[in-house]
Design a protein around this motif. Structure first.
Motif, short mmCIF file in Angstrom:
data_model
loop_
_atom_site.label_atom_id
_atom_site.label_comp_id
_atom_site.label_asym_id
_atom_site.label_seq_id
_atom_site.Cartn_x
_atom_site.Cartn_y
_atom_site.Cartn_z
N ASN A 136 -15.15 34.74 -1.88
CA ASN A 136 -13.94 33.92 -1.71
C ASN A 136 -13.96 33.19 -0.37
O ASN A 136 -13.54 32.02 -0.28
CB ASN A 136 -12.69 34.80 -1.83
CG ASN A 136 -12.47 35.26 -3.27
OD1 ASN A 136 -12.95 34.62 -4.21
ND2 ASN A 136 -11.78 36.36 -3.45
N ASP A 140 -13.78 29.15 0.21
CA ASP A 140 -12.81 28.56 1.15
C ASP A 140 -13.52 27.64 2.15
O ASP A 140 -13.06 26.53 2.42
CB ASP A 140 -12.10 29.65 1.97
CG ASP A 140 -11.11 30.45 1.14
OD1 ASP A 140 -10.72 29.99 0.05
OD2 ASP A 140 -10.72 31.56 1.60
N TRP A 178 -12.50 38.42 -9.74
CA TRP A 178 -12.88 37.23 -8.95
C TRP A 178 -12.67 35.94 -9.76
O TRP A 178 -12.16 34.94 -9.24
CB TRP A 178 -14.35 37.39 -8.51
CG TRP A 178 -14.94 36.17 -7.92
CD1 TRP A 178 -14.65 35.62 -6.72
CD2 TRP A 178 -15.92 35.32 -8.52
NE1 TRP A 178 -15.39 34.48 -6.53
CE2 TRP A 178 -16.18 34.27 -7.61
CE3 TRP A 178 -16.61 35.34 -9.74
CZ2 TRP A 178 -17.09 33.26 -7.89
CZ3 TRP A 178 -17.52 34.34 -10.01
CH2 TRP A 178 -17.75 33.31 -9.09
N GLU A 181 -8.93 35.35 -9.84
CA GLU A 181 -8.43 34.91 -8.52
C GLU A 181 -8.72 33.44 -8.25
O GLU A 181 -8.00 32.78 -7.52
CB GLU A 181 -9.17 35.68 -7.40
CG GLU A 181 -8.63 37.02 -7.09
CD GLU A 181 -9.57 37.82 -6.16
OE1 GLU A 181 -9.15 38.91 -5.78
OE2 GLU A 181 -10.70 37.38 -5.84
N ASN A 182 -9.82 32.96 -8.82
CA ASN A 182 -10.28 31.61 -8.48
C ASN A 182 -10.06 30.59 -9.61
O ASN A 182 -10.59 29.48 -9.54
CB ASN A 182 -11.75 31.65 -8.07
CG ASN A 182 -11.92 32.30 -6.73
OD1 ASN A 182 -11.52 31.73 -5.72
ND2 ASN A 182 -12.46 33.51 -6.70
N ARG A 185 -8.83 27.00 -8.59
CA ARG A 185 -9.54 26.16 -7.63
C ARG A 185 -10.01 24.87 -8.27
O ARG A 185 -10.45 24.84 -9.41
CB ARG A 185 -10.77 26.89 -7.09
CG ARG A 185 -10.44 27.85 -5.99
CD ARG A 185 -11.69 28.16 -5.22
NE ARG A 185 -11.56 29.42 -4.54
CZ ARG A 185 -11.41 29.55 -3.22
NH1 ARG A 185 -11.38 28.49 -2.45
NH2 ARG A 185 -11.30 30.75 -2.69
#
Ligand code: GUN
Ligand code: FE
Length: 421
Positions: A136, A140, A178, A181-182, A185
């Protein structure tokens, strides 16, 4: 009155197809907001006053690096006397194990992202380590620098040594967490990343098959037929497979948009399987030479219609700049040409230029070159510090800057329509 119109001016060079180069000296890229409206020899009146004029500099599409290992950045230029399997055990795995620590990851990935964008690389498919948190952080930092594309939390539940291993269950659960969570994006998206067959048990591969089936938006990246000892090991692990690729195919991961790094030893059947499935070969010549893997049959793959793009494969590759990968590809292909009794043609500059620009644009769904409607991804190249030579053409100037490239060659970089360098 139309808003948000602007243009950049310079000597435009681009490649719409492999082997072809187009030029527009003193041309304009016409922009509306972040998107390309077109290219033009003249400046339409409505753009007047909003031109970023790069004078005699060269403007090309930016570079794509479709295979590199972010957590190997600290070991760039190390371990080069070893071959793949020993190199993994002695250098790559111990280095990647350090990314359990977020602070180390932050520091490393901030620097890596900044070095990528400085070199004009705006699109990547990048391996992280097995650590979710560090992955992550990598995403970022890439986004913050303006580097776009896909990143992968690596899956590996065997043969990583004591410090770099997850259980099968952890690997699957952490990957699901994961991906979730993403999911929001926009610039750096998740990609499934089984490291290679010797790192992944059959149970883990079954888990990844389930995740891939539930998340059809997730592309897949891995390694294929890189090194002869690796290939023999895969044969032992999957005695039912006559070919390495079948160990991915068995688990539903051999599909359109899957990318496979290296492909040094893909035979006719494996190459046909790539073409038929829409799997991409990612050529990494610097790595293939450094860790003595071999020379990939790029000319043959291209002739047979396999999709090919390029990767730096740091830190098997020791050079982060994609122009270096392009010239390494040309050099390697010349050695292959010589050792094949001059049967296989070597790669030309125009072909290698396409492989580091247009091929990546195509992989990410943009039109190779400066496509109308695409967000601008471009690099402005400055050759004014090279030897004065007024006799050379624009395409020769591009050739020279690819061969002599360093960070001082880059004057500006645009990613997603925004100037980032
Ligand atoms: N195969 C499995 N892992 C790796 C890696 O980190 N680098 C290279 N070059 N090949 C691999
Ligand atoms: Fe690799």
């Amino acid at each position: 009155m139309k808003k948000n119109l602007w243009a950049i001016k310079g000597n435009l060079v681009w490649a719409e197809r492999i082997g072809e180069m187009s030029t527009l000296p003193g041309g304009y890229i016409l922009m509306e907001g972040e998107g390309i409206k077109g290219i033009s020899a003249e400046l339409p009146e409505e753009y007047a006053g909003n031109v970023e004029d790069y004078g005699d500099k060269i403007i090309t599409p930016s570079f794509s690096d479709l295979h590199l290992h972010a957590p190997q950045y600290p070991m760039l230029g190390l371990g080069m006397d070893l071959q793949l399997l020993d190199w993994l055990d002695n250098y790559a795995f111990p280095t990647e194990a350090r990314f359990e620590e977020d602070e180390f990851a932050r520091k490393t990935y901030k620097k890596l992202a900044s070095e990528l964008i400085k070199r004009g690389t705006t699109r990547v498919c990048i391996f992280s380590s097995l650590h979710r948190s560090a992955t992550n952080i990598l995403m970022d930092e890439l986004e913050a620098a303006g580097v776009t594309g896909y990143a992968g939390k690596v899956n590996m539940d065997r043969n990583g040594g004591i410090n770099l291993q997850e259980t099968t269950e952890e690997s699957i659960d952490e990957t699901i967490r994961w991906v979730e969570e993403n999911s929001g994006r926009k610039l750096v998206k998740p990609m499934l990343t089984p490291r290679f067959i010797p790192s992944c048990t059959d149970e883990l591969m079954e888990g990844l098959e389930r995740i891939a089936a539930e998340h059809s938006e997730l592309p897949v990246q891995s390694h294929l037929s890189e090194n002869l000892d690796e290939i023999a090991w895969v044969k032992e692990l999957h005695p039912d497979c006559t070919h390495y690729y079948q160990a991915y195919e068995k688990y539903g991961l051999w599909k359109p948009g899957t990318i496979m790094a290296h492909c040094v030893y893909c035979d006719e059947k494996e190459r046909k399987a790539m073409k038929d499935a829409g799997v991409w070969a990612i050529h990494c010549p610097d790595s293939n030479t450094n860790i003595a893997s071999g020379i990939a049959p790029v000319r043959i793959m291209l002739q047979e219609g396999v999709k090919v793009a390029m990767g730096s494969d740091i830190a098997g590759g020791a050079k982060l700049s994609m122009p270096d990968s392009a010239t390494e590809a040309i050099r390697a292909s010349k050695l292959r040409w010589l050792s094949s009794g001059k049967k296989e043609d070597f790669l030309t500059v125009a072909e290698a230029f396409y492989l580091i620009t247009g091929a990546g644009q195509e992989y990410f769904g943009a039109k190779p070159g400066f496509g109308v409607g695409d967000k601008l991804h471009a690099v402005v190249l400055d050759d004014s510090n090279l030897a004065y030579n007024p006799a050379i053409t624009l395409t020769e100037r591009l050739e020279r800057i690819l061969y002599l490239f360093d960070t001082s060659s880059v004057k500006a970089v645009y990613s997603e329509g925004v100037r980032r360098v």
